[in-house]
Design a protein around this motif. Structure first.
Motif, short mmCIF file in Angstrom:
data_model
loop_
_atom_site.label_atom_id
_atom_site.label_comp_id
_atom_site.label_asym_id
_atom_site.label_seq_id
_atom_site.Cartn_x
_atom_site.Cartn_y
_atom_site.Cartn_z
N UNK A 60 0.54 -1.37 0.16
CA UNK A 60 0.18 0.00 0.34
C UNK A 60 1.25 1.20 0.45
N UNK A 61 0.01 2.09 -0.67
CA UNK A 61 0.95 3.16 -0.69
C UNK A 61 0.55 4.50 0.58
N UNK A 62 -0.85 4.34 1.21
CA UNK A 62 -0.95 4.93 2.40
C UNK A 62 -1.26 3.90 3.35
N UNK A 63 -1.41 4.75 4.69
CA UNK A 63 -1.83 3.70 5.52
C UNK A 63 -1.51 2.02 6.27
N UNK A 64 -1.98 0.94 5.85
CA UNK A 64 -1.28 -0.56 6.31
C UNK A 64 -1.54 -1.46 4.91
N UNK A 100 -10.77 11.64 2.77
CA UNK A 100 -11.48 10.59 1.73
C UNK A 100 -11.07 9.76 0.28
N UNK A 101 -9.74 9.13 1.23
CA UNK A 101 -9.18 8.34 0.53
C UNK A 101 -10.14 7.05 0.42
N UNK A 102 -10.14 6.64 -0.98
CA UNK A 102 -11.07 5.32 -1.21
C UNK A 102 -10.76 4.24 -0.59
N UNK A 103 -11.03 3.18 0.18
CA UNK A 103 -10.69 1.87 0.52
C UNK A 103 -10.21 1.15 -0.69
N UNK A 104 -9.51 0.16 -0.26
CA UNK A 104 -8.43 -0.72 -0.92
C UNK A 104 -9.88 -1.26 -1.73
N UNK A 105 -10.74 -1.96 -0.84
CA UNK A 105 -11.65 -3.07 -1.23
C UNK A 105 -12.81 -2.31 -2.49
N UNK A 106 -12.82 -0.93 -2.37
CA UNK A 106 -13.54 -0.75 -3.10
C UNK A 106 -12.58 -0.67 -4.29
N UNK A 124 -22.27 -2.81 -15.81
CA UNK A 124 -22.74 -2.27 -13.79
C UNK A 124 -21.94 -1.87 -13.11
N UNK A 125 -22.20 -0.60 -12.10
CA UNK A 125 -21.31 0.00 -10.90
C UNK A 125 -21.48 -1.50 -9.45
N UNK A 126 -20.04 -1.66 -9.56
CA UNK A 126 -19.89 -2.54 -8.08
C UNK A 126 -19.64 -1.35 -7.08
N UNK A 127 -19.59 -2.00 -5.86
CA UNK A 127 -19.01 -1.83 -4.70
C UNK A 127 -19.55 -2.79 -3.37
N UNK A 128 -18.35 -3.35 -2.68
CA UNK A 128 -18.11 -4.14 -2.23
C UNK A 128 -19.68 -4.23 -1.22
N UNK A 129 -19.67 -5.28 -0.74
CA UNK A 129 -20.01 -6.95 -0.05
C UNK A 129 -20.05 -7.28 0.39
N UNK A 130 -19.77 -7.13 1.70
CA UNK A 130 -19.44 -7.78 2.92
C UNK A 130 -20.85 -8.36 4.00
N UNK A 154 -9.42 -11.69 -2.65
CA UNK A 154 -9.18 -10.14 -2.72
C UNK A 154 -7.40 -9.46 -2.98
N UNK A 155 -6.50 -9.09 -3.04
CA UNK A 155 -5.70 -8.80 -3.11
C UNK A 155 -4.88 -8.44 -1.69
N UNK A 156 -3.76 -9.37 -1.32
CA UNK A 156 -2.95 -9.35 0.06
C UNK A 156 -2.87 -8.10 0.40
N UNK A 157 -3.21 -8.35 1.47
CA UNK A 157 -3.37 -6.87 2.67
C UNK A 157 -4.33 -6.16 2.32
N UNK A 158 -5.57 -6.48 1.74
CA UNK A 158 -7.07 -6.33 1.86
C UNK A 158 -7.59 -6.77 3.35
N UNK A 159 -8.09 -5.29 3.68
CA UNK A 159 -8.45 -5.93 5.65
C UNK A 159 -9.53 -6.53 5.27
N UNK A 160 -9.81 -8.47 5.85
CA UNK A 160 -10.85 -8.41 6.11
C UNK A 160 -11.97 -8.18 6.26
#
Length: 390
Positions: A60-64, A100-106, A124-130, A154-160
């Motif tokens: 990641x370039x920012x955060x965890x 306002x940064x977009x989360x990694x999963x989004x 379609x336009x897609x958003x995360x489904x938890x 998901x890519x490695x490093x994505x929050x569960x």
């Protein structure tokens, strides 16, 4: 005329060969002989790992994010695979992401916006489904529709899940061990040692049983610097009190009840609970950066104050000496008898009554001169306590 091989000539041929070639050939022959004789003709056992490679850049370039390193298993014919993992993952922390940064999963779901999926041309336009079972699949909900689609891992490093500490690695949700490695399962022991066995510290567990013949604040114990996993509990209408090193009360001081909650002191968080059972507790993970004084404010006979904590071995001797210094000679509250209360006393956030039913009038004179901080904390007169019944 027949020519017979001459042993001397055979030796001469051996001498003429390259010294380097002969040594290499003989070493190989020796290795093969050892393997054949001692291992039944084929190599057995486990292979060997190569040294670990360097850690990769943060995902990641920012955060965890996560960083990975790998190693390779070297196996001779007949050897079994190496034991252990070929990859290790650790958490890496980059500067905080901007507001306002977009989360990694989004971001990963958004990669499929406007692209045909499901074998049809509609997009379609897609958003995360938890709400899907596997937290580490890229499950995306079609906006404005009542279905979601899984686009694989998901890519490695994505929050569960949003806000969780677990990270997805190779399709699995892994938590970070105390060694900083994801999925290692390494835990900190009670002494604060990662992967330890609780053998570098001592467990102090005691009950303060003094009957409490007088109302007021009584010393229970000194909680020394470096204490961990502190727990104090008592069940009565008395009240626990905590005093900081500089002498000010952190909890339940000056005869006034503090509200239940979390208090910051000695670089740790103390969680104070109180209910109508009546039960009262103090808990802190620690380690404490300075000593604390635990007291009990007696309103009725003391049924016992239970306390425990873990202390580094090298600090135990000093703790014993300091605890003895706070023993009977320094415990000098003013002589006011405490009698059992028959009626239930509700727990309220107000001044603690200094007197209980059937107490004789307070005949306490002026408080004696203080002789040092520890001594000063133990002298109280009736006038020192607020009386909400007055």
């Amino acid at each position: 005329m027949a020519i017979h091989p001459d042993p001397a000539g055979h030796c001469l041929l051996g001498i003429l060969c390259s010294l380097r070639h002969c040594l290499f050939r003989n070493l190989l022959l020796l290795l093969w002989t050892l393997l054949s004789c001692h291992l039944g003709g084929t190599a057995q056992g486990l292979g060997e790992w190569t040294p670990w490679g360097s850690w990769s850049r943060c995902s990641s370039s920012c955060g965890q994010g996560v960083s990975v390193r790998s190693r390779r298993c070297v196996q001779l014919p007949g050897e079994k695979p190496c034991w252990g993992d070929s990859h290790e993952y650790r958490v890496c922390q980059q500067p905080n992401c901007p507001p306002g940064a977009i989360p990694f999963r989004d971001l990963q779901c958004a990669l499929y916006n406007g692209h045909p999926v499901l074998g049809i041309q509609k997009t379609y336009q897609w958003v995360p489904f938890h709400g899907a079972p596997n937290l580490c699949d890229l499950n995306c909900l079609a906006e404005g529709h009542a279905f979601y689609h899984s686009f694989g891992r998901v890519l490695d490093g994505t929050p569960c899940t949003p806000g969780s500490q677990g990270l997805c690695i190779a399709g699995r949700c892994l938590s970070t061990g105390c060694d900083g490695l994801l999925g290692s399962g390494a835990l900190e022991d009670r002494c604060g040692l990662c992967g330890g066995a609780n053998d570098s510290c001592l467990f102090v567990q005691r009950v303060f049983h003094d009957a409490g013949a007088f109302a007021g604040y009584w010393n229970v114990t000194l909680i020394p610097e470096g204490a961990r996993h502190i727990r104090v509990a008592q069940r009565s209408h008395n009240h626990l009190a905590l005093v900081a090193r500089d002498g000010h009360y952190v909890i339940n001081g000056d005869g006034v009840l503090s509200p239940p909650g979390t208090y910051e002191v000695a670089d740790t968080r103390v969680v104070y609970t109180r209910d109508a059972s009546p039960e009262e507790t103090l808990q802190a993970i620690g380690p404490t950066s300075q000593e604390l004084l635990l007291q009990v404010l007696l309103r009725e006979p003391n049924p016992g104050v239970h306390f425990e904590f873990w202390l580094p071995r090298e600090r135990y001797g000093l703790f014993q000496a300091q605890a003895q210094a706070l023993s009977w000679p320094l415990r000098q509250p003013q002589p006011r008898e405490v009698e059992p209360q028959l009626a239930e006393t509700p727990v309220v956030r107000e001044a603690i009554p200094a007197q209980v039913a059937s107490l004789a009038p307070d005949s306490c004179g002026p408080c004696p001169d203080s002789r040092g901080r520890a001594h000063r904390l133990l002298h109280y007169c009736g006038s020192d306590f607020a009386d909400s019944t007055a």
